[in-house]
Design a protein around this motif. Structure first.
Motif, PDB file in Angstrom:
ATOM      1  N   PHE A 132      46.824  54.330  21.669  1.00 28.31           N
ATOM      2  CA  PHE A 132      46.492  53.447  22.568  1.00 28.31           C
ATOM      3  C   PHE A 132      47.578  52.495  22.707  1.00 28.31           C
ATOM      4  O   PHE A 132      48.249  52.402  21.520  1.00 28.31           O
ATOM      5  N   ILE A 133      47.823  51.744  23.808  1.00 24.82           N
ATOM      6  CA  ILE A 133      49.055  50.834  24.056  1.00 24.82           C
ATOM      7  C   ILE A 133      48.465  49.530  24.374  1.00 24.82           C
ATOM      8  O   ILE A 133      47.515  49.578  25.309  1.00 24.82           O
ATOM      9  N   ALA A 134      48.674  48.603  23.851  1.00 15.50           N
ATOM     10  CA  ALA A 134      48.653  47.233  24.337  1.00 15.50           C
ATOM     11  C   ALA A 134      49.800  46.736  24.858  1.00 15.50           C
ATOM     12  O   ALA A 134      50.620  46.331  24.224  1.00 15.50           O
ATOM     13  N   ASN A 135      49.714  46.298  26.140  1.00 19.10           N
ATOM     14  CA  ASN A 135      50.764  45.728  26.900  1.00 19.10           C
ATOM     15  C   ASN A 135      50.564  44.381  27.218  1.00 19.10           C
ATOM     16  O   ASN A 135      49.632  43.715  27.538  1.00 19.10           O
ATOM     17  N   HIS A 136      51.688  43.661  26.906  1.00 23.71           N
ATOM     18  CA  HIS A 136      51.897  42.158  27.068  1.00 23.71           C
ATOM     19  C   HIS A 136      53.142  41.710  27.736  1.00 23.71           C
ATOM     20  O   HIS A 136      54.309  41.896  27.268  1.00 23.71           O
ATOM     21  N   GLN A 137      53.165  41.576  29.098  1.00 21.25           N
ATOM     22  CA  GLN A 137      54.210  41.089  29.677  1.00 21.25           C
ATOM     23  C   GLN A 137      54.858  39.504  29.448  1.00 21.25           C
ATOM     24  O   GLN A 137      54.075  38.707  29.796  1.00 21.25           O
ATOM     25  N   LYS A 138      55.718  39.598  28.559  1.00 21.21           N
ATOM     26  CA  LYS A 138      56.293  38.165  28.241  1.00 21.21           C
ATOM     27  C   LYS A 138      57.115  37.585  29.390  1.00 21.21           C
ATOM     28  O   LYS A 138      57.210  36.210  29.586  1.00 21.21           O
TER      29      LYS A 138
END
Length: 221
Positions: A132-138
């Motif tokens: 699983f991947i948790a994406n967070h666009q900074k």
């Protein structure tokens, strides 16, 4: 008559004793390298990556483990919309690896250059799993009236990893050092933060150098 059976038995016992090898059932370690995304934007850049892992070893050459990744993915578009993104992601993966050494039975112990070549060959591995991947666009380019810049700043996705590399698992050492390439196929199209124009998942890859320490109860191979 008894001597006819005792002598072959002793020879067989000696061969088995020489062929057997002790190994630790667990290993844990850290790694570092680079990662790069292949998404909808045409100009990706390589960014830093750090990993941590814990493995259970069924043999010196087969192991299943949990890998954690903490990395960055960056890309920009130079053709038309000038979109860009910087994804600070975290992922957790369950991966099984199988080394070539699992299928090589050495009746003689090689020495010198032959030993180096044989150990290198045994240390080549390949594997796969799920994660699983948790994406967070900074940092990401958005326009309210432009649907091509729409997307989600935070989301989770299922990824399928495929890995291959080489390490020193064939050496009788407490430390495992290696280098590996890993491809990750996402089920959806949100790693770069934009809704894709095509119905396909994103893809990112990693190249990691790792160091692991073996510990725990012993097994016999």
């Amino acid at each position: 008559m008894k001597r006819l059976f005792i002598l072959p038995a002793l020879c067989l016992f000696s061969f088995v004793s020489m062929a057997q090898r002790n190994f630790n059932r667990f290993s844990a370690g850290l790694g570092g390298g680079i990662t790069q995304n292949q998404g909808d934007l045409n100009s990706p850049e390589a960014k830093s990556l750090f990993t941590g892992s814990v493995d259970y070893h069924f043999s010196p050459y087969i192991n299943t483990g949990i890998e954690l990744q903490f990395g960055k993915l960056y890309g920009q578009e130079t053709k038309s919309y000038y979109r860009f993104y910087q994804n600070h992601y975290k992922s957790a993966l369950l991966i099984t690896k199988v080394h070539v050494g699992q299928f090589i039975a050495s009746r003689r112990i090689p020495v010198g250059d032959k030993a180096l070549l044989m150990n290198a060959l045994k240390g080549i591995y390949a594997g796969s799993g799920i994660g699983f991947i948790a994406n967070h666009q900074k940092g990401i380019y958005r326009e309210v009236q432009n649907r091509t810049t729409g997307g989600s700043d935070k989301n989770n996705d299922v990824i399928i990893p495929f890995t291959f590399g080489i390490d020193n698992s064939a050496c009788n050492s407490r430390f495992i050092t290696g280098i590996g390439y890993q491809a990750h196929f996402a089920m959806n199209d949100q790693i770069d933060g934009y809704y894709g124009s095509e119905n396909r998942g994103d893809f990112y890859s990693t190249l990691v150098v790792s160091l692991k320490l073996k510990f725990g109860p012993l097994g016999i191979f």
